[in-house]
Design a protein around this motif. Structure first.
Motif, PDB file in Angstrom:
ATOM      1  N   LEU A 234       0.722  -1.151  -0.128  1.00  0.00           N
ATOM      2  CA  LEU A 234      -0.104   0.196  -0.210  1.00  0.00           C
ATOM      3  C   LEU A 234       0.953   1.309  -0.149  1.00  0.00           C
ATOM      4  CD1 LEU A 234       0.476   0.589   3.166  1.00  0.00           C
ATOM      5  CD2 LEU A 234      -1.390  -0.887   3.585  1.00  0.00           C
TER       6      LEU A 234
ATOM      7  N   GLU B 128      -1.331   1.048  -6.397  1.00  0.00           N
ATOM      8  CA  GLU B 128      -1.587   0.136  -5.356  1.00  0.00           C
ATOM      9  C   GLU B 128      -2.615   0.338  -4.603  1.00  0.00           C
ATOM     10  OE1 GLU B 128       2.917  -1.451  -4.652  1.00  0.00           O
ATOM     11  OE2 GLU B 128       2.107  -0.186  -2.997  1.00  0.00           O
ATOM     12  N   LYS B 129      -2.805   1.390  -3.825  1.00  0.00           N
ATOM     13  CA  LYS B 129      -3.957   1.747  -3.043  1.00  0.00           C
ATOM     14  C   LYS B 129      -5.357   1.610  -3.792  1.00  0.00           C
ATOM     15  CE  LYS B 129      -1.222   4.647   0.354  1.00  0.00           C
ATOM     16  NZ  LYS B 129      -1.154   5.945   1.015  1.00  0.00           N
ATOM     17  N   ASP B 130      -5.197   2.233  -4.943  1.00  0.00           N
ATOM     18  CA  ASP B 130      -6.448   2.352  -5.852  1.00  0.00           C
ATOM     19  C   ASP B 130      -7.027   1.039  -6.143  1.00  0.00           C
ATOM     20  OD1 ASP B 130      -6.335   5.048  -5.672  1.00  0.00           O
ATOM     21  OD2 ASP B 130      -5.641   5.317  -7.712  1.00  0.00           O
TER      22      ASP B 130
ATOM     23  N   GLN C 132      -5.138   0.148   4.801  1.00  0.00           N
ATOM     24  CA  GLN C 132      -4.829   1.695   4.308  1.00  0.00           C
ATOM     25  C   GLN C 132      -5.958   2.443   4.645  1.00  0.00           C
ATOM     26  OE1 GLN C 132      -4.565   0.420   0.360  1.00  0.00           O
ATOM     27  NE2 GLN C 132      -6.030   1.786  -0.416  1.00  0.00           N
ATOM     28  N   ARG C 133      -7.323   1.785   4.876  1.00  0.00           N
ATOM     29  CA  ARG C 133      -8.639   2.432   5.014  1.00  0.00           C
ATOM     30  C   ARG C 133      -8.808   2.576   6.568  1.00  0.00           C
ATOM     31  NH1 ARG C 133     -13.685  -0.286   2.573  1.00  0.00           N
ATOM     32  NH2 ARG C 133     -13.341  -1.807   4.262  1.00  0.00           N
TER      33      ARG C 133
ATOM     34  N   SER D  62       1.956   3.040  -3.024  1.00  0.00           N
ATOM     35  CA  SER D  62       1.951   3.897  -3.886  1.00  0.00           C
ATOM     36  C   SER D  62       0.311   4.116  -4.166  1.00  0.00           C
ATOM     37  CB  SER D  62       2.611   3.297  -5.314  1.00  0.00           C
ATOM     38  OG  SER D  62       1.649   2.277  -5.769  1.00  0.00           O
ATOM     39  N   GLN D  63      -0.007   5.115  -4.944  1.00  0.00           N
ATOM     40  CA  GLN D  63      -1.465   5.356  -5.286  1.00  0.00           C
ATOM     41  C   GLN D  63      -1.982   4.508  -6.057  1.00  0.00           C
ATOM     42  OE1 GLN D  63      -2.904   8.217  -3.517  1.00  0.00           O
ATOM     43  NE2 GLN D  63      -4.865   6.889  -4.190  1.00  0.00           N
TER      44      GLN D  63
ATOM     45  N   LEU E  79      -9.047  -3.485   5.540  1.00  0.00           N
ATOM     46  CA  LEU E  79      -8.247  -3.008   4.607  1.00  0.00           C
ATOM     47  C   LEU E  79      -7.476  -2.036   5.389  1.00  0.00           C
ATOM     48  CD1 LEU E  79      -7.240  -2.770   1.866  1.00  0.00           C
ATOM     49  CD2 LEU E  79      -8.743  -0.962   1.264  1.00  0.00           C
TER      50      LEU E  79
ATOM     51  N   ASN F 292      -6.547  -1.758  -4.441  1.00  0.00           N
ATOM     52  CA  ASN F 292      -6.811  -2.530  -3.165  1.00  0.00           C
ATOM     53  C   ASN F 292      -8.159  -2.232  -3.078  1.00  0.00           C
ATOM     54  OD1 ASN F 292      -4.116  -3.431  -2.989  1.00  0.00           O
ATOM     55  ND2 ASN F 292      -3.580  -1.962  -1.455  1.00  0.00           N
ATOM     56  N   LEU F 293      -8.580  -0.812  -3.124  1.00  0.00           N
ATOM     57  CA  LEU F 293      -9.953  -0.371  -2.986  1.00  0.00           C
ATOM     58  C   LEU F 293     -10.793  -1.040  -3.890  1.00  0.00           C
ATOM     59  CD1 LEU F 293      -9.048   3.489  -2.165  1.00  0.00           C
ATOM     60  CD2 LEU F 293     -10.260   2.026  -0.558  1.00  0.00           C
TER      61      LEU F 293
END
Length: 540
Positions: free
Chosen positions: A402, A407-409, A429-430, A404-405, A427, A411-412
């Motif tokens: 989690l 990666e986060k996107d 990051q969230r 880089s952006q 999750l 994951n979401l």
């Protein structure tokens, strides 16, 4: 090793002095032939050296060595041909401990009913699990408990493949044995009895384990500790079936490459008492000449070896009379010794005959955590449930990089797919700590906070869903996967990255081996579609 060293010495001399080669080879051949022709059984002193865990003056040990040396000596009138050298061993209380605080298979069933997040028992099954928990410590089970147990055991594990069953057993075995320190359940063997098995095998005996426990539990337990092949394991049996066989008789059903074997809920036989004799006759086809047990459940097996045998035979009974290193009862030593000797058995005293039981590093603590470990009464499947809706926990821990952006996107996006299908996803990051909660913390404090939070969430989850993208999978996610797998969580992976760890191997087998299913497509959008389709037809 000696032969290898001798050979190397000779070889080096040959290289240096070629002209001596024929004489050296002739000498070696003569030496080998002489040893082969004039070899005789080892002396009692040599045999005794095989028993470093025994007190050398133990009467049972002396009787065993004398017996083996007699029946393996071709000059003896009691000589037994190798094909008929059959030795049978009970498992619980004979080869391994059974007092921590109850039998291994009883602990496994209790674990399944009261703690396994992938299984939701009905109310009747839960009541049996609670009753087992409440009575295990003082052994106050009802008189028909053995058959009640076998019925519930078959039902609780029905539908599992043989590999899934073995994995469940293995995950339990790695835990520290209750009531001891320095020993896992997997290592809870009586080391002196391991020496007995090895000694007999070295003298041409075929050793069989004949246990009241489920045959597949015994197979999984002894693997790696005793060199006894699967086919030499006899135990209680539950019927197997092909997964898609349904009610079709095996005579009519054709097994295909798409099939796998699963356990059913039908008990075939409880391998206790005279049933042990019947199973030995059916499966081995030869009358044993040696038998080892520890309780009334083994009397029939011992008698089968000892009585009406065309060969000289012997039977041994262990007495659990050591209360210092184990949970035995020394007050029963005299009574049981007299009883078993009166039936013609040699008696093995764990207290008097063994230098160690589990190894010098293993210590009895005198404290059990059984009631604490299984304090949760569990929750039954609601009446009328189909067994699919709500039958498996749906809490997901999403393990992924989690940093880089992009990666986060992604994951979401995958998290939304899971949540749209009714899964409750953590999750990091969230759902992890907010930045404000971490402000002012030192690096060590941050590390500990994040570790404890994520570890706690992994343990709460029923499922771990891991994104494997990157040149290698994220290190933290790999640790989370290992924790989840070791604790019986259902593990799934997804991968869109084309980079591989090794040539001809996309991922390390220690990672892929954890997964029930790995979703893989180098097109991230298509992988999402595949995941959507799978979730519409299946439960994780």
């Amino acid at each position: 090793m000696l032969c290898k060293e001798l050979y190397m010495t000779v070889y080096q001399k040959i290289q240096k002095e070629e002209k001596t080669m024929k004489r050296l080879i002739a000498f070696l051949l003569t030496l080998v032939m002489t040893v082969a022709l004039f070899a005789v059984p080892g002396s009692a002193e040599e045999s005794g050296s095989a028993f470093s865990e025994w007190n050398p003056e133990a009467p049972a040990l002396k009787a065993l060595i004398e017996y083996v040396e007699d029946v393996t000596n071709e000059a003896s009138p009691n000589y037994i041909p190798p094909a008929d050298r059959i030795a049978t061993f009970d498992m619980d209380g004979t080869l391994m401990g059974e007092l921590y605080p109850t039998y291994l298979e009883v602990m496994l069933l209790t674990e399944r009913i009261l703690k396994d997040p992938s299984y939701q028992p009905d109310e009747e099954m839960l009541e049996f699990g609670r009753m087992t928990r409440d009575h295990a410590m003082d052994k106050s089970f009802p008189s028909d408990y053995d058959y009640q147990f076998s019925y519930h055991q078959a039902k609780a594990f029905a539908g599992m493949t043989l590999n899934e069953y073995a994995d469940f057993i293995t995950r339990f075995l790695v835990h520290e044995a209750d009531g001891f320190e320095g020993m896992t359940y997997a290592s809870a063997f009586y080391l002196p009895m391991v020496e007995v098995v090895e000694y007999l095998q070295d003298h041409g005996f075929k050793c069989f384990v004949v246990s009241g426990s489920d045959r597949f539990i015994v197979r999984t337990f002894i693997e790696g500790m005793l060199d006894i092949p699967y086919e030499n394991i006899i135990g209680s049996d539950t019927a197997l079936a092909a997964r898609d066989q349904g009610d079709t008789d095996g005579i009519e059903y054709v097994f295909t490459g798409d099939d796998t074997l699963v356990r059913t809920d039908r008990l075939i036989i409880k391998d206790l008492k005279t049933n042990k004799v019947l199973q030995i006759a059916q499966e081995i086809g030869r009358q044993p000449v040696l038998s080892f047990g520890n309780s009334s459940g083994d009397v029939s097996m011992n008698n089968y070896a000892l009585l009406n045998n065309r060969y000289c035979s012997a039977a041994f009974m262990l007495v659990a009379d050591d209360e210092v290193r184990d949970y035995g009862n020394p007050a029963k030593h005299d009574e049981l010794t007299e009883k078993w000797q009166g039936m013609g058995y040699q008696v093995i005293s764990m207290r008097d005959d063994w230098k160690t039981i589990y190894g010098e590093e293993v210590k009895k603590t005198g404290e059990f955590h059984w009631l604490e470990n299984y304090a949760d009464d569990g929750q039954a499947v609601s009446t009328g449930s189909t067994g699919k809706e709500g039958s498996r926990g749906k809490k997901v821990y999403f393990a992924a990089p989690l940093f880089s952006q992009s990666e986060k996107d992604y994951n979401l996006l995958l998290t939304k797919v899971l949540e749209d299908h009714g899964y409750e996803v953590f999750l990091p990051q969230r759902d992890g700590y907010l930045a404000a909660e971490l402000a002012g913390k030192t690096e060590d404090e941050l590390t500990q906070l994040i570790f404890e939070k994520d570890f706690s969430e992994v343990m709460k989850a029923d499922i771990i869903f891991m994104l494997l993208d990157g040149r290698v999978p994220d290190e933290g996610a790999c640790v989370e996967l290992g924790i989840a797998y070791a604790n019986g969580k259902r593990c799934y992976g997804v991968k869109t990255d084309a980079r591989s760890v090794e040539i001809n191997m996309d991922l390390n087998p220690m990672i892929t081996g954890c997964f029930i299913k790995l979703f893989k497509n180098f097109d991230g959008d298509k992988l999402v579609e595949e995941l959507e389709q799978y979730l519409s037809e299946n439960e994780l």
